[in-house]
Scaffold this active site. Sequence first.
Site, PDB file in Angstrom:
ATOM      1  N   ASP A  76       0.879  -1.161   0.000  1.00 17.60           N
ATOM      2  CA  ASP A  76       0.000   0.000   0.000  1.00 17.60           C
ATOM      3  C   ASP A  76       0.929   1.226   0.000  1.00 17.60           C
ATOM      4  O   ASP A  76       2.149   1.089   0.168  1.00 17.60           O
ATOM      5  CB  ASP A  76      -0.887  -0.062   1.250  1.00 17.60           C
ATOM      6  CG  ASP A  76      -1.736   1.187   1.415  1.00 17.60           C
ATOM      7  OD1 ASP A  76      -2.299   1.661   0.410  1.00 17.60           O
ATOM      8  OD2 ASP A  76      -1.823   1.709   2.538  1.00 17.60           O
TER       9      ASP A  76
ATOM     10  N   ASP B  70      -0.161   5.101   1.154  1.00 10.70           N
ATOM     11  CA  ASP B  70      -0.425   6.021   2.265  1.00 10.70           C
ATOM     12  C   ASP B  70      -0.380   5.294   3.604  1.00 10.70           C
ATOM     13  O   ASP B  70      -0.977   4.229   3.763  1.00 10.70           O
ATOM     14  CB  ASP B  70      -1.811   6.668   2.100  1.00 10.70           C
ATOM     15  CG  ASP B  70      -1.880   7.587   0.886  1.00 10.70           C
ATOM     16  OD1 ASP B  70      -0.851   8.159   0.516  1.00 10.70           O
ATOM     17  OD2 ASP B  70      -2.979   7.726   0.314  1.00 10.70           O
TER      18      ASP B  70
END
Length: 241
Positions: A8, A10
Amino acid sequence: MKFLLVFDFDHTIIDENSDTWIVKCAPEKKLPNGLRNSYRAGHWTEYMGRVFVYLGDNGVEEEEMKRTMTTIPFTAGMVDLLGFIGENKELFDCIIVSDSNTVFIDWILKAADLHNVFDEVFTNPAAFSSTGYLTVQNFHAHHCAKCPKNLCKRKVLKEFLDKQSERGVSYTQIVYIGDGGNDLCPVMFLKKDDIAMPRQGYTLEKKISRLAQDFSPVECSVLVWSSATEIMSYLKVLIKE
């Protein structure tokens, strides 16, 4: 022997949310209430489109946005981890699956000279219009009821693995590194030889814990991390085996 690392972006690679960080460019570094309150659950990308229009209307230009975005801090240990992966690319394929956008991720990775670590980035496509406004679109359409309208990370991962399989590439293990609620769907797709690495104290870890308490645990192994050095320690053991 090859491993797939799925990141991922953020709150995983960077220690902030890139979409909320851009608000630093807004007048008085905040958004008007009407705009802030216009977000509807599952429709974040459309909301960010309105934020970018507001920034454009207020004369915020590409260079200022880029300057602001490249000040986002990386998560503790992450630069070292990505450097280690970059030195061992013959063992690791590495992809990003993120609800951010192509422009932000590209700026941040290139500024830190880390873009070559990643084989592919799957995120919402963004670009500057002829009038200088940043625009963003949904990554894809899908039929998953668990995920936001613009992105099902499980679908992305499955399609990537299918494509790799057609090219004769298979993985000894998939390592999924994330933090958010939208990372649970792909984690539930992982098999028993794979490993999920949820960030400590974040939504993904809490959701995985809740599943275990409900006697329906995820099939893969789970290793919680708070610093990326812990991820690097795991990978070092993995490649020695």
